[in-house]
Design an enzyme around this catalytic site. Structure first.
Site, PDB file in Angstrom:
ATOM      1  N   GLU A   1      45.755  31.332  39.073  1.00 49.74           N
ATOM      2  CA  GLU A   1      45.491  31.447  37.779  1.00 49.74           C
ATOM      3  C   GLU A   1      44.414  30.966  37.104  1.00 49.74           C
ATOM      4  OE1 GLU A   1      48.582  31.301  38.983  1.00 49.74           O
ATOM      5  OE2 GLU A   1      49.998  32.493  37.809  1.00 49.74           O
TER       6      GLU A   1
ATOM      7  N   ALA B   1      51.227  38.245  38.393  1.00 56.11           N
ATOM      8  CA  ALA B   1      51.065  39.069  36.953  1.00 56.11           C
ATOM      9  C   ALA B   1      49.915  40.145  37.439  1.00 56.11           C
ATOM     10  CB  ALA B   1      50.731  38.237  35.853  1.00 56.11           C
TER      11      ALA B   1
ATOM     12  N   GLU C   1      55.909  32.133  40.766  1.00 52.09           N
ATOM     13  CA  GLU C   1      56.805  31.795  39.877  1.00 52.09           C
ATOM     14  C   GLU C   1      58.447  32.394  39.953  1.00 52.09           C
ATOM     15  OE1 GLU C   1      54.087  32.475  37.011  1.00 52.09           O
ATOM     16  OE2 GLU C   1      53.985  30.396  36.585  1.00 52.09           O
TER      17      GLU C   1
ATOM     18  N   GLY D   1      52.521  34.769  39.431  1.00 55.57           N
ATOM     19  CA  GLY D   1      53.743  34.904  38.807  1.00 55.57           C
ATOM     20  C   GLY D   1      54.703  35.533  39.836  1.00 55.57           C
TER      21      GLY D   1
HETATM   22  N1  COA Z   1      47.369  42.829  39.427  1.00 62.04           N
HETATM   23  C1  COA Z   1      47.143  43.995  39.577  1.00 62.04           C
HETATM   24  N2  COA Z   1      46.867  44.587  40.664  1.00 62.04           N
HETATM   25  C2  COA Z   1      46.737  44.019  41.748  1.00 62.04           C
HETATM   26  C3  COA Z   1      47.069  42.580  41.719  1.00 62.04           C
HETATM   27  C4  COA Z   1      47.412  42.027  40.598  1.00 62.04           C
HETATM   28  N3  COA Z   1      47.685  40.747  40.548  1.00 62.04           N
HETATM   29  N4  COA Z   1      46.794  42.014  43.033  1.00 62.04           N
HETATM   30  C5  COA Z   1      46.177  42.975  43.774  1.00 62.04           C
HETATM   31  N5  COA Z   1      46.379  44.252  43.040  1.00 62.04           N
HETATM   32  C6  COA Z   1      46.033  45.494  43.404  1.00 62.04           C
HETATM   33  C7  COA Z   1      44.361  45.538  43.547  1.00 62.04           C
HETATM   34  O1  COA Z   1      43.848  45.951  42.487  1.00 62.04           O
HETATM   35  C8  COA Z   1      44.113  46.678  44.836  1.00 62.04           C
HETATM   36  O2  COA Z   1      44.498  47.998  43.985  1.00 62.04           O
HETATM   37  P1  COA Z   1      43.500  49.310  44.364  1.00 62.04           P
HETATM   38  O3  COA Z   1      43.691  49.516  45.761  1.00 62.04           O
HETATM   39  O4  COA Z   1      44.027  50.214  43.308  1.00 62.04           O
HETATM   40  O5  COA Z   1      42.103  48.721  44.204  1.00 62.04           O
HETATM   41  C9  COA Z   1      45.561  46.677  45.485  1.00 62.04           C
HETATM   42  O6  COA Z   1      46.454  45.694  44.813  1.00 62.04           O
HETATM   43  C10 COA Z   1      45.278  45.874  46.881  1.00 62.04           C
HETATM   44  O7  COA Z   1      44.630  44.662  46.470  1.00 62.04           O
HETATM   45  P2  COA Z   1      43.107  44.195  47.055  1.00 62.04           P
HETATM   46  O8  COA Z   1      42.750  43.412  46.156  1.00 62.04           O
HETATM   47  O9  COA Z   1      42.286  45.528  47.516  1.00 62.04           O
HETATM   48  O10 COA Z   1      43.776  43.623  48.493  1.00 62.04           O
HETATM   49  P3  COA Z   1      42.969  42.319  49.503  1.00 62.04           P
HETATM   50  O11 COA Z   1      43.507  42.306  50.645  1.00 62.04           O
HETATM   51  O12 COA Z   1      41.339  42.370  48.894  1.00 62.04           O
HETATM   52  O13 COA Z   1      43.327  41.064  48.386  1.00 62.04           O
HETATM   53  C11 COA Z   1      44.517  39.626  47.130  1.00 62.04           C
HETATM   54  C12 COA Z   1      44.615  40.868  48.487  1.00 62.04           C
HETATM   55  C13 COA Z   1      46.129  39.359  46.851  1.00 62.04           C
HETATM   56  C14 COA Z   1      43.686  38.387  47.810  1.00 62.04           C
HETATM   57  C15 COA Z   1      43.838  39.994  45.894  1.00 62.04           C
HETATM   58  O14 COA Z   1      44.572  41.257  45.483  1.00 62.04           O
HETATM   59  C16 COA Z   1      44.163  39.314  44.688  1.00 62.04           C
HETATM   60  O15 COA Z   1      43.459  38.183  44.692  1.00 62.04           O
HETATM   61  N6  COA Z   1      45.027  39.734  43.702  1.00 62.04           N
HETATM   62  C17 COA Z   1      45.122  38.759  42.429  1.00 62.04           C
HETATM   63  C18 COA Z   1      46.041  37.583  42.717  1.00 62.04           C
HETATM   64  C19 COA Z   1      46.051  36.880  41.245  1.00 62.04           C
HETATM   65  O16 COA Z   1      45.230  36.578  40.756  1.00 62.04           O
HETATM   66  N7  COA Z   1      47.320  36.811  40.836  1.00 62.04           N
HETATM   67  C20 COA Z   1      47.593  35.774  39.821  1.00 62.04           C
HETATM   68  C21 COA Z   1      47.355  36.785  38.579  1.00 62.04           C
HETATM   69  S1  COA Z   1      47.617  35.618  36.980  1.00 62.04           S
END
Ligand code: COA
Length: 266
Positions: free
Chosen positions: A139, A76, A119, A116
């Protein structure tokens, strides 16, 4: 056929009957915001329309993939959270759309498949992952729970203990462990991934389409009802398939050694 929605690309290969729905927000790791949820539903709506106008079926298999080389979907869109409730309802309705779609749907997971995103993949009939993919339900790290059934799917596939582990710790599982737990159907080497998925999809698309649709419907229907009722349902569907041209084609191929069947979904 090619169609471009704001955040989703849709293509349909008429000859093979294979549709591809590409989540297209690579800069945000294909995070699911309101727009992408709406676009996925619209894309499947467009595919249903193709089927309605077809002689036989137009779509034998649909594949969902993520654009870019880092993620299927990182879940999400967290930027939409806060100031109220995260919008979990619409995510469930995306799953309903995929589960209600007649033909089998394959999640092609190459990279992060989280929250998500996982999911969404659980709403699909098949999950194929590249070796370097990472799957999880993070989450709980945000103080919430997977709102579209992530933990429930895992509990049903791998048991409640595994569901609690994955959802409570919020860790990223290597694809191989997800494969061992049955959460993904196949794990392929990164280098061979595209070819292996294409071969899997080709095989599925070559099967009798009405049979594929009936099996999808029957197995999904059977999850919520007693075994006896599930079997009775299959018994009612069975005669409708016996009458199809595809059944005659399959029977002919069985009887004649050198005959290659082609199934038209009629
Ligand atoms: N929602 C919105 N934006 C997201 C996102 C999400 N779930 N996951 C990644 N992004 C965005 C980041 O904000 C970043 O944007 P930016 O370049 O404008 O700053 C871009 O995608 C790249 O992600 P980044 O976090 O910089 O990459 P990373 O290699 O350091 O880490 C992840 C990758 C997947 C580990 C990390 O992005 C993450 O933990 N994301 C969230 C996952 C999550 O909690 N999902 C469930 C949500 S309920």
């Amino acid at each position: 056929m090619q169609e471009e929605f704001d955040t989703v690309l849709l293509s349909h290969d008429e000859e093979r009957g294979v549709a591809t729905v590409t989540l297209n927000r690579p800069d945000a790791l294909n995070a699911m915001n309101a727009q992408i949820r709406e676009d996925v539903v619209s894309a499947f709506g467009a595919l249903e329309e193709l089927d309605e106008g077809a002689d036989g079926v137009a779509v034998r298999v649909a594949v969902i993939e993520g654009a870019g080389d880092r993620a299927f979907s990182a879940g999400a869109d967290i930027t939409e959270f806060g100031g109220g409730e995260p919008r979990v309802g619409p995510m469930s309705s995306v799953q309903d759309t995929i589960r209600g779609f007649g033909a089998p749907v394959v999640a092609k997971i190459d990279g992060y498949c989280l929250g998500g995103g996982l999911e969404l993949a659980f709403g699909c009939d098949f999950r194929l992952a590249s070796e370097s993919s990472r799957l999880g339900l993070p989450e709980s790290n945000l103080g919430i729970l997977p709102g579209a059934g992530g933990a429930q799917y895992i509990a049903r596939i791998a048991g409640p203990g595994v569901a609690k582990e994955v959802a409570m710790l919020g860790e990223h599982l290597p694809a191989e462990r997800a494969g061992d737990l049955g959460l993904v159907h196949r794990v392929f080497d990164d280098e061979a991934f595209d070819d292996e998925v294409a071969a899997f999809v080709e095989e599925l698309a070559g099967q009798p389409p009405l049979s594929m649709r009936a099996i999808k419907d029957s197995v999904d229907h059977g999850q919520g009802v007693p075994l006896r009722e599930a079997i009775a349902y299959d018994r009612r569907v069975f005669p409708t398939l016996v009458e199809t041209e595809d059944h005659a084609e399959g029977a002919r191929a069985f009887a004649e050694d050198d005959y290659e069947p082609t199934f038209e979904g009629r």
